[in-house]
Design an enzyme around this catalytic site. Structure first.
Site, PDB file in Angstrom:
ATOM      1  N   LYS A  34       0.829  -1.219   0.000  1.00  0.00           N
ATOM      2  CA  LYS A  34       0.000   0.000   0.000  1.00  0.00           C
ATOM      3  C   LYS A  34       0.867   1.275   0.000  1.00  0.00           C
ATOM      4  CE  LYS A  34      -4.024  -2.146   2.233  1.00  0.00           C
ATOM      5  NZ  LYS A  34      -5.024  -2.038   3.344  1.00  0.00           N
ATOM      6  N   TYR A  70     -12.400  -2.022  -3.728  1.00  0.00           N
ATOM      7  CA  TYR A  70     -12.897  -2.085  -2.355  1.00  0.00           C
ATOM      8  C   TYR A  70     -14.422  -1.960  -2.292  1.00  0.00           C
ATOM      9  CZ  TYR A  70      -8.330  -2.119  -0.017  1.00  0.00           C
ATOM     10  OH  TYR A  70      -7.092  -2.484   0.461  1.00  0.00           O
ATOM     11  N   ASN A  89      -2.071   0.323   6.687  1.00  0.00           N
ATOM     12  CA  ASN A  89      -1.544  -0.915   7.262  1.00  0.00           C
ATOM     13  C   ASN A  89      -0.694  -1.724   6.285  1.00  0.00           C
ATOM     14  OD1 ASN A  89      -3.600  -1.808   5.668  1.00  0.00           O
ATOM     15  ND2 ASN A  89      -4.804  -2.731   7.317  1.00  0.00           N
ATOM     16  N   HIS A 101      -2.341  -5.352   1.520  1.00  0.00           N
ATOM     17  CA  HIS A 101      -3.631  -6.020   1.305  1.00  0.00           C
ATOM     18  C   HIS A 101      -3.356  -7.476   0.986  1.00  0.00           C
ATOM     19  CE1 HIS A 101      -7.542  -7.108  -0.409  1.00  0.00           C
ATOM     20  NE2 HIS A 101      -6.829  -7.730  -1.326  1.00  0.00           N
ATOM     21  N   GLU A 135      -9.555 -10.835  -7.702  1.00  0.00           N
ATOM     22  CA  GLU A 135      -8.631  -9.711  -7.532  1.00  0.00           C
ATOM     23  C   GLU A 135      -7.441  -9.810  -8.494  1.00  0.00           C
ATOM     24  OE1 GLU A 135      -9.863  -9.005  -2.852  1.00  0.00           O
ATOM     25  OE2 GLU A 135      -7.841  -9.693  -3.301  1.00  0.00           O
TER      26      GLU A 135
HETATM   27  P1  IDP Z   1      -8.024  -6.562   5.741  1.00  0.00           P
HETATM   28  O1  IDP Z   1      -7.186  -5.629   4.876  1.00  0.00           O
HETATM   29  O2  IDP Z   1      -7.259  -7.033   6.950  1.00  0.00           O
HETATM   30  O3  IDP Z   1      -8.653  -7.688   4.968  1.00  0.00           O
HETATM   31  P2  IDP Z   1     -10.651  -5.296   5.721  1.00  0.00           P
HETATM   32  O4  IDP Z   1     -11.663  -5.409   6.826  1.00  0.00           O
HETATM   33  O5  IDP Z   1     -10.918  -6.069   4.470  1.00  0.00           O
HETATM   34  O6  IDP Z   1      -9.222  -5.664   6.339  1.00  0.00           O
HETATM   35  O7  IDP Z   1     -10.510  -3.745   5.392  1.00  0.00           O
HETATM   36  C1  IDP Z   1      -9.888  -3.322   4.184  1.00  0.00           C
HETATM   37  C2  IDP Z   1      -8.977  -2.162   4.516  1.00  0.00           C
HETATM   38  O8  IDP Z   1      -9.762  -1.058   4.958  1.00  0.00           O
HETATM   39  C3  IDP Z   1      -7.994  -2.390   5.674  1.00  0.00           C
HETATM   40  O9  IDP Z   1      -6.855  -3.104   5.296  1.00  0.00           O
HETATM   41  C4  IDP Z   1      -7.673  -0.974   6.090  1.00  0.00           C
HETATM   42  O10 IDP Z   1      -6.766  -0.349   5.184  1.00  0.00           O
HETATM   43  C5  IDP Z   1      -9.056  -0.314   5.945  1.00  0.00           C
HETATM   44  N1  IDP Z   1      -9.820  -0.374   7.198  1.00  0.00           N
HETATM   45  C6  IDP Z   1     -10.428  -1.451   7.752  1.00  0.00           C
HETATM   46  N2  IDP Z   1     -11.055  -1.135   8.900  1.00  0.00           N
HETATM   47  C7  IDP Z   1     -10.837   0.185   9.088  1.00  0.00           C
HETATM   48  C8  IDP Z   1     -11.238   1.126  10.106  1.00  0.00           C
HETATM   49  O11 IDP Z   1     -11.925   0.789  11.087  1.00  0.00           O
HETATM   50  N3  IDP Z   1     -10.798   2.419   9.950  1.00  0.00           N
HETATM   51  C9  IDP Z   1     -10.045   2.825   8.872  1.00  0.00           C
HETATM   52  N4  IDP Z   1      -9.667   1.976   7.902  1.00  0.00           N
HETATM   53  C10 IDP Z   1     -10.051   0.680   8.006  1.00  0.00           C
HETATM   54 MG    MG Z   2     -10.072  -7.628   3.440  1.00  0.00          MG
END
Ligand code: IDP
Ligand code: MG
Length: 140
Positions: free
Chosen positions: A11, A51, A114, A117, A128
Site C-alpha cells: 500500500k 474495495y 496498514n 492487502h 482480484e
Molecule cells: P483486511 O485488509 O485485513 O482484509 P478489511 O476489513 O478487508 O481488512 O478492510 C480493508 C482495509 O480497509 C484495511 O486493510 C484498512 O486499510 C481499511 N480499514 C479497515 N477497517 C478500518 C477502520 O476501522 N478504519 C479505517 N480503515 C479501516
Molecule cells: Mg479484506
C-alpha cells in the site's frame, strides 16, 4: 497442501517509506513466491471498484483517498495454501492487534495505513488477480 495463488498490494504508506523490498522479503521468507508484480498508481475508479465490498463502511471514502495517495505494488503470490499463508504473515488489520513478526506489526502505521492487502479467500483471490493482471502476465 495444494500450491495456490493469492493477490497482494503493497500500500501507499509502504511504498512512500521505500518498503517494497522489506515487505517482499517478508512475503518470500514466509514461503510465498512473487509470480507477478507491477507498480501502479490506482485511479479513484479502480480503488472504489476494488474495495466495493466496503462501500457502505464509514471509512470507505478515506480508504479510497489513502489507496490513491501514492503508488502501490500489486502482486500475485504463489505458495502452499497461499491465501492463508499470506494472511498469517500480514497480521491483523489493526497493527495494534497484530502478532509479533507479522508485516503489519513490523511496518503498519495505523488501521488504515496498514502496509499490505491480501485476499481473504481463493474465490476473491481469483477475482482480484483478474482485476489487475492478464493471464500471460502471471509467470509461475
Ligand atoms: P483486511 O485488509 O485485513 O482484509 P478489511 O476489513 O478487508 O481488512 O478492510 C480493508 C482495509 O480497509 C484495511 O486493510 C484498512 O486499510 C481499511 N480499514 C479497515 N477497517 C478500518 C477502520 O476501522 N478504519 C479505517 N480503515 C479501516
Ligand atoms: Mg479484506
Amino acid at each position: 497442501m495444494a500450491v495456490t495463488r493469492t493477490f497482494s498490494i503493497i500500500k501507499p504508506d509502504a511504498t512512500r517509506r521505500n518498503l517494497t523490498g522489506g515487505v517482499t522479503k517478508m512475503l518470500e521468507e514466509a514461503g510465498l513466491r512473487v509470480v507477478a508484480s507491477k507498480r501502479i498508481h490506482l485511479t479513484k475508479d479502480q480503488a472504489e471498484g476494488f474495495y466495493g465490498v466496503h462501500r457502505e463502511r464509514p471509512f470507505f471514502g478515506d480508504l479510497v483517498k489513502f489507496m490513491t495517495s501514492g503508488p502501490v505494488v500489486v502482486q500475485v503470490l504463489e505458495g502452499e495454501d497461499a491465501v492463508k499463508r499470506n494472511r498469517d504473515i500480514m497480521g491483523a488489520t489493526n497493527p495494534a492487534n497484530a502478532d509479533e513478526g507479522t508485516i503489519r506489526k513490523v511496518y503498519a502505521e495505523s488501521i488504515e495505513a496498514n502496509s499490505v492487502h491480501g485476499s481473504d479467500s481463493d474465490e476473491n483471490a481469483a477475482i482480484e488477480i483478474a482485476f489487475f493482471f492478464k493471464p500471460d502476465e502471471v509467470v509461475g
